[in-house]
Design an enzyme around this catalytic site. Structure first.
Site, mmCIF file in Angstrom:
data_model
loop_
_atom_site.group_PDB
_atom_site.id
_atom_site.type_symbol
_atom_site.label_atom_id
_atom_site.label_comp_id
_atom_site.label_asym_id
_atom_site.label_seq_id
_atom_site.Cartn_x
_atom_site.Cartn_y
_atom_site.Cartn_z
ATOM 1 N N ASP A 262 -26.323 -25.047 5.935
ATOM 2 C CA ASP A 262 -25.399 -26.126 5.601
ATOM 3 C C ASP A 262 -24.846 -25.809 4.212
ATOM 4 O O ASP A 262 -25.439 -25.040 3.443
ATOM 5 C CB ASP A 262 -26.087 -27.493 5.645
ATOM 6 C CG ASP A 262 -25.053 -28.627 5.764
ATOM 7 O OD1 ASP A 262 -23.857 -28.365 5.511
ATOM 8 O OD2 ASP A 262 -25.429 -29.764 6.088
HETATM 9 C C1 BGC Z 1 -22.195 -31.191 6.005
HETATM 10 C C2 BGC Z 1 -21.964 -30.354 7.239
HETATM 11 C C3 BGC Z 1 -20.593 -29.764 7.194
HETATM 12 C C4 BGC Z 1 -20.452 -28.952 5.923
HETATM 13 C C5 BGC Z 1 -19.115 -28.288 5.765
HETATM 14 C C6 BGC Z 1 -21.881 -30.432 4.733
HETATM 15 O O1 BGC Z 1 -21.881 -31.286 3.643
HETATM 16 O O2 BGC Z 1 -23.521 -31.642 5.985
HETATM 17 O O3 BGC Z 1 -22.125 -31.132 8.390
HETATM 18 O O4 BGC Z 1 -20.367 -29.007 8.344
HETATM 19 O O5 BGC Z 1 -20.646 -29.793 4.814
HETATM 20 O O6 BGC Z 1 -18.142 -29.229 5.549
#
Ligand code: BGC
Length: 740
Positions: A262
């Site tokens: 993530d």
């Molecule tokens: C989120 C993810 C997301 C990623 C990219 C993170 O803060 O938890 O779900 O895909 O950002 O935007």
């Protein structure tokens, strides 16, 4: 040159080109050989280059070898607008608007796997057109507490339902050569302090409740990527968690895809190398904090990794495994020359969004046939509430979109009833008047300086003469509501909506409440309003879909994918004080112990014999269904295979769909088991008077529990009951059988 000579030259060049095509670019060669070939040609620098980001949402390819850059994007409800190279801020393109599909809670509420496939496929077409190779979604974290800010992006409380819905979503997406990146693996079941929460959970709850949907996505849906979650498990961050990634995902489930971090979820080079992370994204939010010319070189899996190899602290064994997985991902996506081109904002995508929205809306309560509203017998409708006009596709965190079209509930009703019924509007309450996220703005100015009393007085006086009142309330996508990064701070409706609803219900008994949210909310006034509808976040087609259901063009057929409790302490996690956990200063983590164990949602209320306000699986229609008596036959005694059949008849006056649910109850067990667990469902659409036969095949796996002493699933011989139901509390028939 003569045409003959040209032909000869072309043939010659063609032959030479074919002879020179390296194996890894030959689509007819076996994939694993292509991967070996590509890997053998890559330098250390090139290998390091492909395993981490080069921008906010892309990773570099290898130009020398003709391997293109790899582009990803959120997910999961539409393709996120393009952002600046290093930042979250939108890039300001004019060609990146999308179709906004309904949020995943709504998709889950359709209980229709075919729609999940259509959803995935439609989204993939948009992604392709926008040049994205991987969509960051779908999300399948379990609905454990209604306070979780991201529940709207997930598929509810039940592992079986989420599993059956996630597989076709992944298949639909990947059928077009766009990778799914299933998230957030695992145990990211609340948002507050998500980088510091260390989940303590039993092996049984992990395997029976929190992992099945991920397992299904990997083992049945063959997801090409998975995203590690921010939080910790066993005191180790999940983006490089030895148990979750190396043991369960890559060994037990034989996952051959890519583990993506993530964004900002990586914290250690050594752990990332050793514990199964393959691709690092989003470390340091603006990508430049290190102050180096190229901050991406400072990612945990960039120069520090190269250094570790050069100093002999790691061999290239782990690196080669990571790169192999990434090359496999390329073969499946960027190097797939048969991949279609996709299409953006096409009518077929709006149709898909409309179908999902119409089938996902849940009619929770309908006293005296309040709904549908008959245009012929209605002169004036009063619509009340900020959510009747507020655009909801912007906000909520990473799933925020730039929708090409979005019709509000008020506009949807006005269009549908144009020339037939007068539709008035009163604001009723003021919630969040803003409407922008990362530079994308709804363009709406919802500022209203009147006091709550003035707003309620206005609505009440307009309600008095109306034939019916429809309040669109609920939550929204701002912080501490249905939004990433935080959890809700209370179960109650925000912005004084309870007072408004009570006052309206008193002024006009024909009051309908439509909840726009991804979560359950307290409804202390539920018995005072005539009808309640769960309207989710429906994306582009919000207004059209809600109008179709409210007016009765469509008979509602959505069913709740989670239990809607009367109060917060009716959720196991809250009853036991098992949320939000305890701060451990010395370790700088919050230990969150899931003490309700396997008893999540209806498994909890069943064991405590408490009545939810609206049960898991509940949803009304505009017709009625009668269930025949279920009959069970043994297909194979030794294998433990049975078949349950029953008939279902539409006994009402109009076409409609019923969701027949199968729960299994283990009547004799050596371990505590839930009273019953969902193990099958069928959505059956019937004309008035029509009867259909519904068949469920039951196998051993559906009778099993996770034996934590053996570390595997096991079915114990003994008596079981198959329960046929219209919801977790509306049981229509039972049939007993015995596993020998
Ligand atoms: C989120 C993810 C997301 C990623 C990219 C993170 O803060 O938890 O779900 O895909 O950002 O935007």
């Amino acid at each position: 040159m003569t045409s003959k000579a040209t032909l000869c030259l072309a043939a010659l060049l063609g032959v030479q080109a074919a002879a020179q095509t390296p194996l890894y670019l030959d689509p007819t060669a076996p994939v694993e050989q292509r991967i070996d070939d590509a890997l053998s040609r890559m330098t250390l620098d090139e290998k390091i280059r492909v395993i981490h980001a080069q921008s906010k949402f892309s990773a570099a390819g290898v130009p020398r070898l003709g391997l293109p850059d790899f582009w990803t994007d959120d997910g999961p409800h539409g393709v996120r607008p393009d952002v600046l190279w290093d930042e979250w801020e939108q890039a300001g393109q004019t060609n990146d608007s999308c179709t906004a599909f309904p949020a995943l809670t709504c998709l889950a509420a359709t209980w229709n796997p075919d729609l999940a496939r259509l959803y995935g496929r439609s989204l993939a077409e948009e992604a392709l057109y926008r040049g994205k190779d991987m969509i960051l979604g779908p999300g399948v974290n379990i609905y454990r507490t209604p306070l979780c800010g991201r529940n709207f992006e997930y598929m509810g409380e039940d592992p079986w339902l989420a599993s059956r819905m996630v597989v076709p979503y992944v298949e639909g997406l990947q059928s077009q050569g766009v990778a799914a990146c299933v998230k957030h693996y695992a145990l990211n079941n609340d948002e507050e302090h998500r980088h510091q929460v260390n989940v303590i959970v039993s092996d049984r709850a992990l395997h029976e409740i929190y992992l099945p949907a991920f397992r299904a996505a990997v083992c049945e849906g063959h997801a090409w990527a998975i995203m590690g979650a921010y939080n910790l498990y066993q005191n180790q961050h999940n983006c490089h968690n030895a148990t979750l990634l190396n043991r369960i995902l890559k060994t037990d489930w034989a996952f051959d895809g890519v583990v993506v971090s993530d964004w900002g979820g990586t914290h250690s080079t050594a752990e990332a190398i050793a514990n199964g992370l393959d691709m690092e994204f989003g470390t340091w939010t603006d990508g430049l904090t290190m102050g180096a010319t190229n901050a991406y070189d400072n990612y945990y899996l960039a120069n520090p990794y190269k250094q570790a190899i050069k100093e002999g602290r790691f061999s290239t064994a782990e690196l080669d495994d990571k790169v192999r997985r990434i090359l496999r991902l390329y073969m499946r996506t960027t190097l797939d020359r048969t991949r279609p081109l996709g299409s953006l904002c096409s009518e077929s995508h709006y149709d898909a969004a409309m179908r999902v929205a119409c089938e996902g809306i849940v009619l929770l309560q309908n006293r005296d046939g309040m709904l549908p509203i008959s245009p012929a017998r209605t002169r004036r409708i009063l619509v009340v509430g900020e959510n009747a006009v507020k655009m909801m596709t912007v906000g909520g965190g990473s799933s925020s979109l730039k929708a090409q079209r979005e019709t509000s509930p008020l506009d949807g009703l006005r269009r549908r009833l144009h020339g037939l019924v007068q539709v008035d509007y009163a604001r009723g309450y003021v919630g969040d008047t803003g409407g922008s996220y990362n530079g994308v703005s709804t363009g709406q100015d919802l500022t209203d300086h009147r006091t709550p009393e003035q707003l309620i007085d206005e609505a009440v006086s307009m309600a008095r003469g109306a034939d019916c009142v429809i309040v669109f309330g609920g939550l929204n996508k701002s912080d501490y509501q249905d939004c990433e990064g935080h959890d809700r701070q209370s179960y109650g409706l925000p912005y004084g909506q309870d007072r408004l609803v009570e006052a309206l219900a008193e002024a006009n008994p024909r009051t309908v409440f439509v909840s726009i949210s991804g979560n359950a909310v307290a409804m202390p006034w539920a018995h005072k309003v005539a009808a309640i509808v769960q309207g989710w976040f429906l994306g582009s087609m919000t207004g059209q879909a809600l109008a179709a259901v409210l007016v009765g063009d469509v008979s509602p057929s959505g069913r709740l994918p989670f239990s809607w409790m009367k109060s917060l302490d009716h959720y196991g996690a809250h009853a036991l004080g098992a949320y939000p956990g305890t701060w451990r200063e010395a370790r700088d983590v919050i230990d969150e112990e899931y003490s309700e164990d396997i008893f999540v949602g209806y498994r909890w209320t069943d064991s405590r014999q408490t009545e939810p306000l609206f049960a898991f699986g509940h949803g009304l229609t505009y017709t009625t269904f009668t269930y025949g008596k279920p009959r069970i036959t043994t297909l194979d005694d030794a294998q433990g295979r049975y078949r349950l059949t029953l008939t279902i008849t539409n006994t009402g006056q109009r076409r409609g769909a019923e969701v027949v649910q199968l729960y299994i109850s283990d009547l004799q067990s050596s371990v505590p088991r839930p009273v019953k667990e969902l193990k099958g469902f069928r959505k059956v659409e019937l004309e008035p008077g029509q009867t259909a036969e519904v068949v469920f095949d039951i196998d051993r796996r559906m009778l099993s529990f996770y034996d934590d002493t053996l570390g595997r699933w096991r079915a114990e011989p003994g008596r079981f009951e198959a329960i046929v139901a219209a919801s977790a509390t509306d049981i229509r028939g039972r049939a007993a059988f015995e596993l020998k």
